[in-house]
Design a protein around this motif. Structure first.
Motif, PDB file in Angstrom:
ATOM      1  N   ALA A 181      12.874  15.588   4.642  1.00 10.11           N
ATOM      2  CA  ALA A 181      11.956  14.580   4.106  1.00 10.11           C
ATOM      3  C   ALA A 181      12.710  13.336   3.680  1.00 10.11           C
ATOM      4  O   ALA A 181      12.283  12.203   3.951  1.00 10.11           O
ATOM      5  CB  ALA A 181      11.168  15.155   2.935  1.00 10.11           C
ATOM      6  N   ARG A 182      13.846  13.512   3.045  1.00  8.18           N
ATOM      7  CA  ARG A 182      14.635  12.365   2.584  1.00  8.18           C
ATOM      8  C   ARG A 182      15.188  11.561   3.752  1.00  8.18           C
ATOM      9  O   ARG A 182      15.437  10.358   3.632  1.00  8.18           O
ATOM     10  CB  ARG A 182      15.760  12.839   1.676  1.00  8.18           C
ATOM     11  N   ALA A 183      15.350  12.216   4.896  1.00  8.24           N
ATOM     12  CA  ALA A 183      15.850  11.504   6.076  1.00  8.24           C
ATOM     13  C   ALA A 183      14.791  10.571   6.659  1.00  8.24           C
ATOM     14  O   ALA A 183      15.131   9.580   7.321  1.00  8.24           O
ATOM     15  CB  ALA A 183      16.301  12.501   7.134  1.00  8.24           C
ATOM     16  N   HIS A 184      13.494  10.884   6.398  1.00  9.05           N
ATOM     17  CA  HIS A 184      12.423  10.105   7.015  1.00  9.05           C
ATOM     18  C   HIS A 184      11.618   9.261   6.026  1.00  9.05           C
ATOM     19  O   HIS A 184      10.939   8.317   6.436  1.00  9.05           O
ATOM     20  CB  HIS A 184      11.464  11.035   7.760  1.00  9.05           C
ATOM     21  N   PHE A 185      11.675   9.617   4.737  1.00  8.68           N
ATOM     22  CA  PHE A 185      10.860   8.923   3.742  1.00  8.68           C
ATOM     23  C   PHE A 185      11.744   8.449   2.594  1.00  8.68           C
ATOM     24  O   PHE A 185      12.539   9.222   2.052  1.00  8.68           O
ATOM     25  CB  PHE A 185       9.777   9.854   3.186  1.00  8.68           C
ATOM     26  N   SER A 186      11.564   7.205   2.209  1.00 10.03           N
ATOM     27  CA  SER A 186      12.320   6.688   1.068  1.00 10.03           C
ATOM     28  C   SER A 186      11.684   7.081  -0.250  1.00 10.03           C
ATOM     29  O   SER A 186      12.289   6.932  -1.311  1.00 10.03           O
ATOM     30  CB  SER A 186      12.421   5.161   1.163  1.00 10.03           C
ATOM     31  N   ASN A 187      10.467   7.600  -0.179  1.00  8.71           N
ATOM     32  CA  ASN A 187       9.727   7.961  -1.390  1.00  8.71           C
ATOM     33  C   ASN A 187       9.185   9.376  -1.228  1.00  8.71           C
ATOM     34  O   ASN A 187       8.253   9.607  -0.459  1.00  8.71           O
ATOM     35  CB  ASN A 187       8.582   6.964  -1.620  1.00  8.71           C
ATOM     36  N   MET A 230       3.921   6.988   4.137  1.00 11.86           N
ATOM     37  CA  MET A 230       5.077   6.376   3.483  1.00 11.86           C
ATOM     38  C   MET A 230       5.689   7.256   2.403  1.00 11.86           C
ATOM     39  O   MET A 230       6.850   7.082   2.036  1.00 11.86           O
ATOM     40  CB  MET A 230       4.658   5.048   2.839  1.00 11.86           C
ATOM     41  N   ARG A 231       4.882   8.161   1.887  1.00  9.05           N
ATOM     42  CA  ARG A 231       5.308   8.972   0.743  1.00  9.05           C
ATOM     43  C   ARG A 231       4.921  10.421   1.012  1.00  9.05           C
ATOM     44  O   ARG A 231       3.777  10.707   1.394  1.00  9.05           O
ATOM     45  CB  ARG A 231       4.630   8.464  -0.540  1.00  9.05           C
ATOM     46  N   LEU A 232       5.863  11.333   0.812  1.00 14.35           N
ATOM     47  CA  LEU A 232       5.617  12.750   1.054  1.00 14.35           C
ATOM     48  C   LEU A 232       5.667  13.501  -0.269  1.00 14.35           C
ATOM     49  O   LEU A 232       6.586  13.310  -1.076  1.00 14.35           O
ATOM     50  CB  LEU A 232       6.662  13.313   2.012  1.00 14.35           C
ATOM     51  N   ILE A 284       0.826  -1.199   0.000  1.00 11.24           N
ATOM     52  CA  ILE A 284       0.000   0.000   0.000  1.00 11.24           C
ATOM     53  C   ILE A 284       0.863   1.255   0.000  1.00 11.24           C
ATOM     54  O   ILE A 284       1.930   1.306   0.624  1.00 11.24           O
ATOM     55  CB  ILE A 284      -0.966  -0.003   1.209  1.00 11.24           C
ATOM     56  N   GLU A 285       0.401   2.271  -0.719  1.00 11.43           N
ATOM     57  CA  GLU A 285       1.077   3.569  -0.775  1.00 11.43           C
ATOM     58  C   GLU A 285       0.240   4.573   0.026  1.00 11.43           C
ATOM     59  O   GLU A 285      -0.952   4.732  -0.231  1.00 11.43           O
ATOM     60  CB  GLU A 285       1.181   4.022  -2.237  1.00 11.43           C
ATOM     61  N   ILE A 286       0.854   5.253   0.989  1.00 15.33           N
ATOM     62  CA  ILE A 286       0.152   6.254   1.804  1.00 15.33           C
ATOM     63  C   ILE A 286       0.901   7.578   1.661  1.00 15.33           C
ATOM     64  O   ILE A 286       2.033   7.713   2.128  1.00 15.33           O
ATOM     65  CB  ILE A 286       0.065   5.829   3.280  1.00 15.33           C
ATOM     66  N   THR A 287       0.261   8.538   1.004  1.00 17.10           N
ATOM     67  CA  THR A 287       0.891   9.810   0.652  1.00 17.10           C
ATOM     68  C   THR A 287       0.266  10.954   1.424  1.00 17.10           C
ATOM     69  O   THR A 287      -0.965  10.987   1.622  1.00 17.10           O
ATOM     70  CB  THR A 287       0.724  10.092  -0.862  1.00 17.10           C
ATOM     71  N   LEU A 288       1.090  11.917   1.823  1.00 19.23           N
ATOM     72  CA  LEU A 288       0.602  13.151   2.424  1.00 19.23           C
ATOM     73  C   LEU A 288       1.247  14.334   1.718  1.00 19.23           C
ATOM     74  O   LEU A 288       2.468  14.362   1.528  1.00 19.23           O
ATOM     75  CB  LEU A 288       0.908  13.185   3.922  1.00 19.23           C
ATOM     76  N   GLU A 289       0.431  15.311   1.315  1.00 18.98           N
ATOM     77  CA  GLU A 289       0.937  16.546   0.743  1.00 18.98           C
ATOM     78  C   GLU A 289       1.389  17.474   1.866  1.00 18.98           C
ATOM     79  O   GLU A 289       0.716  17.573   2.901  1.00 18.98           O
ATOM     80  CB  GLU A 289      -0.137  17.247  -0.085  1.00 18.98           C
ATOM     81  N   ALA A 349       8.745  20.264  10.681  1.00 18.95           N
ATOM     82  CA  ALA A 349       9.031  19.722  12.007  1.00 18.95           C
ATOM     83  C   ALA A 349       8.168  18.501  12.338  1.00 18.95           C
ATOM     84  O   ALA A 349       8.494  17.724  13.238  1.00 18.95           O
ATOM     85  CB  ALA A 349       8.819  20.809  13.060  1.00 18.95           C
ATOM     86  N   SER A 350       7.064  18.316  11.586  1.00 19.40           N
ATOM     87  CA  SER A 350       6.173  17.182  11.846  1.00 19.40           C
ATOM     88  C   SER A 350       6.477  15.971  10.974  1.00 19.40           C
ATOM     89  O   SER A 350       5.805  14.945  11.090  1.00 19.40           O
ATOM     90  CB  SER A 350       4.714  17.606  11.614  1.00 19.40           C
ATOM     91  N   PHE A 351       7.472  16.055  10.078  1.00 15.27           N
ATOM     92  CA  PHE A 351       7.715  14.965   9.128  1.00 15.27           C
ATOM     93  C   PHE A 351       7.969  13.629   9.833  1.00 15.27           C
ATOM     94  O   PHE A 351       7.435  12.587   9.434  1.00 15.27           O
ATOM     95  CB  PHE A 351       8.898  15.298   8.211  1.00 15.27           C
ATOM     96  N   ALA A 352       8.797  13.646  10.854  1.00 19.77           N
ATOM     97  CA  ALA A 352       9.112  12.394  11.560  1.00 19.77           C
ATOM     98  C   ALA A 352       7.858  11.784  12.165  1.00 19.77           C
ATOM     99  O   ALA A 352       7.649  10.559  12.114  1.00 19.77           O
ATOM    100  CB  ALA A 352      10.166  12.650  12.634  1.00 19.77           C
ATOM    101  N   ALA A 353       6.991  12.639  12.711  1.00 16.95           N
ATOM    102  CA  ALA A 353       5.768  12.137  13.342  1.00 16.95           C
ATOM    103  C   ALA A 353       4.792  11.593  12.298  1.00 16.95           C
ATOM    104  O   ALA A 353       4.075  10.622  12.559  1.00 16.95           O
ATOM    105  CB  ALA A 353       5.107  13.246  14.153  1.00 16.95           C
ATOM    106  N   TYR A 354       4.751  12.211  11.110  1.00 16.81           N
ATOM    107  CA  TYR A 354       3.899  11.680  10.043  1.00 16.81           C
ATOM    108  C   TYR A 354       4.373  10.286   9.630  1.00 16.81           C
ATOM    109  O   TYR A 354       3.570   9.398   9.366  1.00 16.81           O
ATOM    110  CB  TYR A 354       3.894  12.604   8.831  1.00 16.81           C
ATOM    111  N   ARG A 355       5.687  10.133   9.548  1.00 20.07           N
ATOM    112  CA  ARG A 355       6.225   8.819   9.176  1.00 20.07           C
ATOM    113  C   ARG A 355       5.845   7.782  10.225  1.00 20.07           C
ATOM    114  O   ARG A 355       5.445   6.657   9.897  1.00 20.07           O
ATOM    115  CB  ARG A 355       7.756   8.887   9.027  1.00 20.07           C
ATOM    116  N   GLN A 356       5.936   8.162  11.488  1.00 15.95           N
ATOM    117  CA  GLN A 356       5.574   7.244  12.567  1.00 15.95           C
ATOM    118  C   GLN A 356       4.084   6.918  12.531  1.00 15.95           C
ATOM    119  O   GLN A 356       3.664   5.814  12.890  1.00 15.95           O
ATOM    120  CB  GLN A 356       5.955   7.844  13.915  1.00 15.95           C
ATOM    121  N   ALA A 357       3.277   7.890  12.072  1.00 15.03           N
ATOM    122  CA  ALA A 357       1.830   7.681  11.990  1.00 15.03           C
ATOM    123  C   ALA A 357       1.445   6.703  10.884  1.00 15.03           C
ATOM    124  O   ALA A 357       0.319   6.195  10.873  1.00 15.03           O
ATOM    125  CB  ALA A 357       1.121   9.011  11.757  1.00 15.03           C
ATOM    126  N   GLY A 358       2.362   6.466   9.946  1.00 17.80           N
ATOM    127  CA  GLY A 358       2.080   5.510   8.884  1.00 17.80           C
ATOM    128  C   GLY A 358       2.202   6.052   7.482  1.00 17.80           C
ATOM    129  O   GLY A 358       2.029   5.310   6.505  1.00 17.80           O
TER     130      GLY A 358
END
Length: 393
Positions: free
Chosen positions: A158-164, A125-127, A100-105, A114-123
């Motif tokens: 973003a690249r530090a927390h998301f591979s995509n 996968m793609r920013l 599954i792909e889960i994207t957030l704009e 500052a919230s990027f890490a928390a978004y990644r933890q929330a699930g």
């Protein structure tokens, strides 16, 4: 995303879209359903989005969820807890596909980054970052709140927390030169993770820019200059290994946006939130939904009736669905697969096409067909709106 077998139709997928309608300010070029509010009760809004999801989820047949997309507005104004709750809500109703792909704009301001890490933890996968330009003067013109420096920092974070990751750029701005756009594009390609969305500036009705153009404050580049910038876009991206898989979207092979591909491949999707659209099979009939646009009207409707649909339009006519599917699918480089068309429409594509006109367009280099699909060429995709009436019976 795994590449499709060359001669096998890809699965259109099943998507879920959440619309967060709030922004800090309204950009002058934007005609999306976005609104500025001094305060937003996140708990109340989370409950309402989950309630509408509950209502719609009971009306679609069970299927695997292949993508979730948080759009807006500015979804990066959502608290990470809100995002987590909505993902958990989706998981209660649907089986998640293994890939599954889960994207957030997100906007690339320092506050939102500052919230990027928390978004990644929330699930997530793609920013998808709304960078829009690599130049500060252009960002000011576009009414953006971030600087180039902030954007670069946000991309790095973003690249530090998301591979995509993906980001958007707008081109064909007043005074933009081919040399300047090429430099911006080459810089973007060196920074983006796997995907770029590249849009020519268009002046939409009822926007700040529409009024500015009407008052003579600026002019967009003439058509021939815009075409030159488009050609640069295509050649630079292709040379870098980022072909245009859709008119305005470029990606490394395997990293096309799966959620948007569901739209273009005429798959089913639920749209939750103010102004969101949905297309689902309900009682055997493909049905189009659009939610109320005004946030307060939508919220009141959901809290009263469990959902906020403004319009519900069944699409029983094969001719209507065929036209819609071709209009969406021919935007893609891959085109429309006969196998998927037959499954969605219930009739073969040949029934809807004028054979003589299609042959002429193939001869003119505007269309391509083979044993598996029909496609518009790069030249054909630029005039797609005029091609479709030509080939439909």
């Amino acid at each position: 995303m795994p590449a499709s077998n060359k001669n096998r139709a890809p699965d259109p997928g099943f998507g879920l879209y959440f619309h967060w309608p709030f922004c800090r300010k309204k950009c002058p070029y934007c005609d999306f359903n976005s609104h500025v509010r001094e305060a937003v009760n996140q708990k109340r809004w989370t409950a309402a989005l989950l309630a509408e999801l509950d209502w719609f989820a009971t009306r679609v047949s069970p299927k695997k969820l292949t993508s979730i997309f948080f759009g807006g507005g500015t979804p990066s104004l959502m608290e990470p807890e809100t995002v987590s709750a909505l993902i958990d809500g989706a998981r209660r109703h649907f089986i998640f596909a293994d890939d599954i792909e889960i994207t957030l704009e997100a906007n690339p301001t320092s506050v939102e980054a500052a919230s990027f890490a928390a978004y990644r933890q929330a699930g997530v996968m793609r920013l998808s970052l709304g960078v829009q330009s690599m130049r500060d003067d252009a960002l000011k013109f576009l009414g953006r709140e971030h600087s180039v420096s902030e954007a670069l920092n946000a991309i790095e974070l973003a690249r530090a927390h998301f591979s995509n990751i993906s980001f958007d750029l707008i081109y064909a701005l007043p005074g933009q030169t081919p040399k300047g756009w090429r430099a911006d594009l080459e810089q973007a390609l060196s920074l983006a993770g796997n995907h770029l969305s590249l849009y020519q500036l268009t002046i939409e009705p009822n926007t700040g820019f529409a009024g500015a153009v009407r008052r003579g404050e600026f002019q967009i580049p003439p058509e021939e200059k815009a075409e030159t910038l488009f050609e640069i876009t295509q050649s630079v991206c292709a040379e870098a290994g980022w072909p245009a898989y859709e008119i305005s979207n470029h990606a490394r092979p395997g990293f096309e946006c799966r959620h948007n591909l569901t739209y273009w491949r005429y798959g089913e999707y639920l749209g939750i939130g103010p102004g969101a659209h949905g297309r689902v099979i309900e009682a055997g009939v493909r049905t189009a939904y659009q939610q109320k646009k005004r946030p307060e009207r939508w919220l009141a409707a959901v809290e009263t009736a469990g959902q906020g649909a403004e319009t519900v339009i069944p699409l029983p006519s094969p001719e209507e669905r065929a036209e819609e599917m071709l209009l969406m699918g021919l935007r893609l480089e891959e085109g429309v697969w006969y196998e998927n068309f037959d499954a969605a429409i219930g009739m073969p594509m040949a029934h809807f096409l004028r054979r003589d006109r299609l042959d002429q367009l193939v001869e003119a280099g505007l269309m391509i067909e083979d044993d598996h699909r029909i496609r518009a060429t790069k030249k054909g995709r630029l005039v797609l709106n005029s091609l479709l009436p030509e080939i439909l019976v």
